[in-house]
Design a protein around this motif. Structure first.
Motif, PDB file in Angstrom:
ATOM      1  N   PRO A  56       1.748   4.845   5.283  1.00 47.05           N
ATOM      2  CA  PRO A  56       0.775   5.515   6.164  1.00 47.05           C
ATOM      3  C   PRO A  56       0.927   7.034   6.187  1.00 47.05           C
ATOM      4  O   PRO A  56      -0.066   7.758   6.273  1.00 47.05           O
ATOM      5  CB  PRO A  56       1.075   4.898   7.533  1.00 47.05           C
ATOM      6  N   LYS A  57       2.155   7.529   6.078  1.00 47.65           N
ATOM      7  CA  LYS A  57       2.359   8.981   6.081  1.00 47.65           C
ATOM      8  C   LYS A  57       1.712   9.630   4.869  1.00 47.65           C
ATOM      9  O   LYS A  57       1.220  10.757   4.927  1.00 47.65           O
ATOM     10  CB  LYS A  57       3.858   9.295   6.100  1.00 47.65           C
ATOM     11  N   SER A  71       0.035   0.221   5.219  1.00 46.03           N
ATOM     12  CA  SER A  71       1.080  -0.469   5.977  1.00 46.03           C
ATOM     13  C   SER A  71       2.445  -0.112   5.408  1.00 46.03           C
ATOM     14  O   SER A  71       2.591   0.112   4.204  1.00 46.03           O
ATOM     15  CB  SER A  71       0.866  -1.984   5.912  1.00 46.03           C
ATOM     16  N   THR A 123       0.843  -1.201   0.000  1.00 46.39           N
ATOM     17  CA  THR A 123       0.000   0.000   0.000  1.00 46.39           C
ATOM     18  C   THR A 123       0.877   1.250   0.000  1.00 46.39           C
ATOM     19  O   THR A 123       2.095   1.180   0.160  1.00 46.39           O
ATOM     20  CB  THR A 123      -0.910   0.036   1.243  1.00 46.39           C
ATOM     21  N   ALA A 126      -6.030  -1.283   5.845  1.00 45.53           N
ATOM     22  CA  ALA A 126      -5.395  -0.032   6.253  1.00 45.53           C
ATOM     23  C   ALA A 126      -3.992   0.027   5.655  1.00 45.53           C
ATOM     24  O   ALA A 126      -3.400  -1.007   5.344  1.00 45.53           O
ATOM     25  CB  ALA A 126      -5.328   0.040   7.777  1.00 45.53           C
ATOM     26  N   GLY A 137      -2.442   8.477   4.993  1.00 46.80           N
ATOM     27  CA  GLY A 137      -3.202   8.952   6.149  1.00 46.80           C
ATOM     28  C   GLY A 137      -4.123   7.862   6.664  1.00 46.80           C
ATOM     29  O   GLY A 137      -3.723   6.708   6.826  1.00 46.80           O
ATOM     30  N   ASP A 138      -5.383   8.204   6.895  1.00 48.62           N
ATOM     31  CA  ASP A 138      -6.355   7.231   7.397  1.00 48.62           C
ATOM     32  C   ASP A 138      -7.106   6.522   6.277  1.00 48.62           C
ATOM     33  O   ASP A 138      -7.979   5.690   6.534  1.00 48.62           O
ATOM     34  CB  ASP A 138      -7.372   7.929   8.317  1.00 48.62           C
ATOM     35  N   GLN A 139      -6.791   6.842   5.033  1.00 43.56           N
ATOM     36  CA  GLN A 139      -7.537   6.280   3.909  1.00 43.56           C
ATOM     37  C   GLN A 139      -7.160   4.816   3.681  1.00 43.56           C
ATOM     38  O   GLN A 139      -5.989   4.474   3.541  1.00 43.56           O
ATOM     39  CB  GLN A 139      -7.256   7.086   2.636  1.00 43.56           C
ATOM     40  N   GLU A 140      -8.181   3.949   3.643  1.00 46.01           N
ATOM     41  CA  GLU A 140      -7.937   2.531   3.406  1.00 46.01           C
ATOM     42  C   GLU A 140      -7.671   2.263   1.927  1.00 46.01           C
ATOM     43  O   GLU A 140      -8.113   3.011   1.052  1.00 46.01           O
ATOM     44  CB  GLU A 140      -9.142   1.697   3.858  1.00 46.01           C
TER      45      GLU A 140
END
Length: 242
Positions: free
Chosen positions: A37-38, A82, A34, A80, A41-44
């Protein structure tokens, strides 16, 4: 990375007894990488994809918390972000339909106190990519005092093994022979048992546009780019001959 990336990693194992194939197995894992995360963000990460070339696959095992089956080789993934690649599908192949990247045979002959060993190998002409970083490891029954090898090899006396290393074995190459000859001192009672300890292990790896099993990934709908396809890879598990 522009977006999510998927790739396949496979492990091929085989055992040859002289020139006959005794057993073979292939395990594969589909990985999802994916956005970090930075960045995400919170987007799956969520999309559907198709798995093709599955005629040789025995079964799929899903990471149920992240992926679900839509039927007919279609899957839906939701997870999420990773930092590390995520294994989302695992599969194994049917032995009869598992391709062999390298055919190997080991021949040993004892004449008096002289033991001669030959490893012969040839690559599968149907491979699209050459085998890289290939190592042949010959386990010896004794620590040899006098040793003749062809071509040159590295002797590890502590492990009682010989190693031949090739940067690459080309596709559609001719059979190649590796030879070793050494004096041995076996008694009549246990000679055959000791000689049976001569075993060869082979290690190699390949990275390219296709998996060894021909399993492939594509978007669920033509023209969509829900994910990017990374380089697929395969390497040896236990690949041996005795």
């Amino acid at each position: 990375m522009k977006g999510p990336e998927m790739y396949i990693s496979e492990e091929i194992s085989a055992e040859f007894r002289e020139s006959l194939l005794a057993r073979v197995g292939l395990m594969g894992v589909v990985y999802l990488r994916t956005l970090a995360p930075k960045t995400a963000g919170d987007q799956e990460t969520e999309f559907s994809f198709q798995v093709d070339g599955t005629s040789a696959v025995k079964r799929f095992v899903m990471r149920s918390s992240r992926v679900s089956s839509l039927g007919n080789g279609m899957f839906h993934v939701r997870t999420a972000p990773s930092e590390d690649p995520i294994p989302i599908l695992k599969y194994s192949s049917l032995p009869k339909l598992t391709p062999l990247p390298l055919r190997v045979r080991l021949i040993k002959r004892r004449t008096g106190t002289l033991l001669s060993v030959m490893i012969q190998y040839v690559s599968n002409p149907d491979l699209l990519m050459p085998l890289n970083d290939v190592t042949f490891i010959l386990k010896l029954p004794v620590d040899p005092t006098l040793l003749k090898v062809s071509p040159k090899a590295v002797l590890n006396r502590a492990e009682r093994e010989l190693r031949w290393h090739m940067q690459e074995i080309p596709v559609k190459g001719s059979p190649v022979r590796l030879r070793a000859r050494m004096p041995v001192d076996f008694s009549e009672e246990d000679g055959s048992e000791e000689i049976d300890e001569v075993v060869a292990y082979i290690k190699f790896s390949v990275q390219g546009a296709e998996s060894l099993s021909k399993v492939s990934l594509r978007p669920a709908s033509e023209g969509k780019t829900d994910f990017y396809e990374g380089s697929h890879r395969y390497e040896t598990g236990v690949y041996m001959c005795n």
